[in-house]
Design a protein around this motif. Structure first.
Motif, PDB file in Angstrom:
ATOM      1  N   ASP A   5     -65.386  31.685  21.892  1.00 16.70           N
ATOM      2  CA  ASP A   5     -63.935  31.494  21.794  1.00 16.70           C
ATOM      3  C   ASP A   5     -63.323  30.894  23.056  1.00 16.70           C
ATOM      4  N   ARG A   6     -63.801  31.316  24.222  1.00 13.64           N
ATOM      5  CA  ARG A   6     -63.235  30.778  25.470  1.00 13.64           C
ATOM      6  C   ARG A   6     -63.531  29.295  25.613  1.00 13.64           C
ATOM      7  N   GLU A   7     -64.763  28.893  25.273  1.00  9.35           N
ATOM      8  CA  GLU A   7     -65.105  27.473  25.349  1.00  9.35           C
ATOM      9  C   GLU A   7     -64.269  26.670  24.350  1.00  9.35           C
ATOM     10  N   LEU A   8     -64.119  27.196  23.150  1.00  7.84           N
ATOM     11  CA  LEU A   8     -63.320  26.503  22.133  1.00  7.84           C
ATOM     12  C   LEU A   8     -61.865  26.357  22.563  1.00  7.84           C
ATOM     13  N   ARG A   9     -61.316  27.417  23.174  1.00  6.05           N
ATOM     14  CA  ARG A   9     -59.927  27.347  23.653  1.00  6.05           C
ATOM     15  C   ARG A   9     -59.792  26.320  24.776  1.00  6.05           C
ATOM     16  N   LEU A  10     -60.775  26.296  25.677  1.00  4.20           N
ATOM     17  CA  LEU A  10     -60.701  25.329  26.772  1.00  4.20           C
ATOM     18  C   LEU A  10     -60.835  23.904  26.241  1.00  4.20           C
ATOM     19  N   LEU A  11     -61.732  23.677  25.283  1.00  4.21           N
ATOM     20  CA  LEU A  11     -61.850  22.338  24.694  1.00  4.21           C
ATOM     21  C   LEU A  11     -60.543  21.931  24.023  1.00  4.21           C
ATOM     22  N   GLU A  12     -59.893  22.872  23.360  1.00  6.43           N
ATOM     23  CA  GLU A  12     -58.603  22.585  22.740  1.00  6.43           C
ATOM     24  C   GLU A  12     -57.568  22.196  23.808  1.00  6.43           C
ATOM     25  N   GLU A  13     -57.576  22.922  24.905  1.00  2.00           N
ATOM     26  CA  GLU A  13     -56.645  22.624  26.006  1.00  2.00           C
ATOM     27  C   GLU A  13     -56.944  21.251  26.619  1.00  2.00           C
ATOM     28  N   ILE A  14     -58.222  20.938  26.769  1.00  2.00           N
ATOM     29  CA  ILE A  14     -58.614  19.626  27.311  1.00  2.00           C
ATOM     30  C   ILE A  14     -58.126  18.522  26.373  1.00  2.00           C
ATOM     31  N   ARG A  15     -58.331  18.716  25.061  1.00  2.00           N
ATOM     32  CA  ARG A  15     -57.838  17.731  24.075  1.00  2.00           C
ATOM     33  C   ARG A  15     -56.352  17.487  24.258  1.00  2.00           C
ATOM     34  N   TYR A  16     -55.599  18.579  24.405  1.00  2.00           N
ATOM     35  CA  TYR A  16     -54.156  18.483  24.567  1.00  2.00           C
ATOM     36  C   TYR A  16     -53.797  17.792  25.890  1.00  2.00           C
ATOM     37  N   GLU A  17     -54.379  18.270  26.980  1.00  2.00           N
ATOM     38  CA  GLU A  17     -54.032  17.745  28.308  1.00  2.00           C
ATOM     39  C   GLU A  17     -54.412  16.270  28.473  1.00  2.00           C
ATOM     40  N   THR A  61     -58.309   5.628  30.753  1.00  2.00           N
ATOM     41  CA  THR A  61     -59.414   5.002  30.029  1.00  2.00           C
ATOM     42  C   THR A  61     -60.649   5.899  29.982  1.00  2.00           C
ATOM     43  N   LEU A  62     -60.697   6.921  30.838  1.00  2.00           N
ATOM     44  CA  LEU A  62     -61.841   7.833  30.862  1.00  2.00           C
ATOM     45  C   LEU A  62     -61.547   9.170  30.174  1.00  2.00           C
ATOM     46  N   ASN A  63     -60.395   9.309  29.545  1.00  2.00           N
ATOM     47  CA  ASN A  63     -60.052  10.582  28.897  1.00  2.00           C
ATOM     48  C   ASN A  63     -61.049  10.947  27.798  1.00  2.00           C
ATOM     49  N   GLU A  64     -61.399   9.985  26.949  1.00  2.00           N
ATOM     50  CA  GLU A  64     -62.355  10.283  25.884  1.00  2.00           C
ATOM     51  C   GLU A  64     -63.743  10.568  26.454  1.00  2.00           C
ATOM     52  N   THR A  65     -64.119   9.874  27.514  1.00  2.00           N
ATOM     53  CA  THR A  65     -65.390  10.145  28.183  1.00  2.00           C
ATOM     54  C   THR A  65     -65.393  11.575  28.712  1.00  2.00           C
ATOM     55  N   ALA A  66     -64.296  11.965  29.338  1.00  2.00           N
ATOM     56  CA  ALA A  66     -64.193  13.327  29.882  1.00  2.00           C
ATOM     57  C   ALA A  66     -64.338  14.356  28.766  1.00  2.00           C
ATOM     58  N   TYR A  67     -63.692  14.110  27.638  1.00  2.00           N
ATOM     59  CA  TYR A  67     -63.771  15.054  26.524  1.00  2.00           C
ATOM     60  C   TYR A  67     -65.186  15.098  25.950  1.00  2.00           C
ATOM     61  N   ALA A  68     -65.823  13.943  25.843  1.00  2.00           N
ATOM     62  CA  ALA A  68     -67.194  13.889  25.328  1.00  2.00           C
ATOM     63  C   ALA A  68     -68.144  14.664  26.237  1.00  2.00           C
ATOM     64  N   LEU A  69     -68.001  14.508  27.540  1.00  2.00           N
ATOM     65  CA  LEU A  69     -68.867  15.233  28.476  1.00  2.00           C
ATOM     66  C   LEU A  69     -68.607  16.733  28.398  1.00  2.00           C
ATOM     67  N   ALA A  70     -67.343  17.116  28.260  1.00  2.00           N
ATOM     68  CA  ALA A  70     -67.004  18.537  28.128  1.00  2.00           C
ATOM     69  C   ALA A  70     -67.624  19.119  26.855  1.00  2.00           C
ATOM     70  N   CYS A  71     -67.557  18.368  25.762  1.00  2.00           N
ATOM     71  CA  CYS A  71     -68.164  18.830  24.507  1.00  2.00           C
ATOM     72  C   CYS A  71     -69.676  18.961  24.632  1.00  2.00           C
ATOM     73  N   ASP A  72     -70.306  18.019  25.314  1.00  2.00           N
ATOM     74  CA  ASP A  72     -71.759  18.087  25.496  1.00  2.00           C
ATOM     75  C   ASP A  72     -72.161  19.328  26.286  1.00  2.00           C
ATOM     76  N   VAL A  73     -71.409  19.652  27.325  1.00  2.00           N
ATOM     77  CA  VAL A  73     -71.716  20.851  28.110  1.00  2.00           C
ATOM     78  C   VAL A  73     -71.502  22.102  27.263  1.00  2.00           C
ATOM     79  N   ALA A  74     -70.423  22.133  26.511  1.00  2.00           N
ATOM     80  CA  ALA A  74     -70.144  23.298  25.671  1.00  2.00           C
ATOM     81  C   ALA A  74     -71.245  23.504  24.630  1.00  2.00           C
TER      82      ALA A  74
END
Length: 141
Positions: free
Chosen positions: A107-119, A86-99
């Motif tokens: 590119d490294r941040e974008l790749r990590l965000l892509e990996e987070i989306r997948y994971e 239930t917190l997956n979208e929250t986690a992704y939103a917080l990661a995007c805010d930090v990025a």
């Protein structure tokens, strides 16, 4: 890895670890990113009972994991084991805010965000909305 970390990690620890991972992904943690993480912990209701001293412990955990081969996979394993879905979208939103906090996405941040989306199995449409919100919150004139 540090023996100070009691397992399982709290859901808040997982959120903090992901934010730190995004900030550290380009091997250059900027002040804006650190301020964003601390501000998030100090202001969001999900962190109301979070011990700010855990920030240092989670930072060291992420740095330790990033220093070994397959450390990112290990981090995602910890996240999967300890973050409620239930917190997956929250986690992704917080990661995007930090990025987005420093005004640039490399590119490294974008790749990590892509990996987070997948994971975290974030639906592509939901991810786009979350990313758009982060972009809107961090625009400058």
């Amino acid at each position: 890895m540090s023996d100070q970390i009691p397992h399982p990690l709290s859901p808040q620890d997982c959120l903090v670890a992901l934010m730190i991972a995004v900030a550290a992904s380009d091997e250059n943690m900027r002040t804006a990113e650190l301020v964003k993480i601390e501000s998030t912990i100090n202001n969001l209701p999900i962190f109301a009972s979070y011990d700010l001293d855990r920030l240092r412990i989670m930072s060291q955990t992420v740095f330790d994991l990033f220093s070994v081969e397959d450390g990112l996979d290990a981090l995602f394993g910890l996240i999967r084991d300890n973050l409620p879905e239930t917190l997956n979208e929250t986690a992704y939103a917080l990661a995007c805010d930090v990025a987005a906090a420093d005004g640039t996405l490399n590119d490294r941040e974008l790749r990590l965000l892509e990996e987070i989306r997948y994971e975290l199995d974030i639906d592509r449409l939901h991810a786009a909305a979350i990313e758009r919100g982060a972009r809107a919150r961090h625009l400058t004139i």
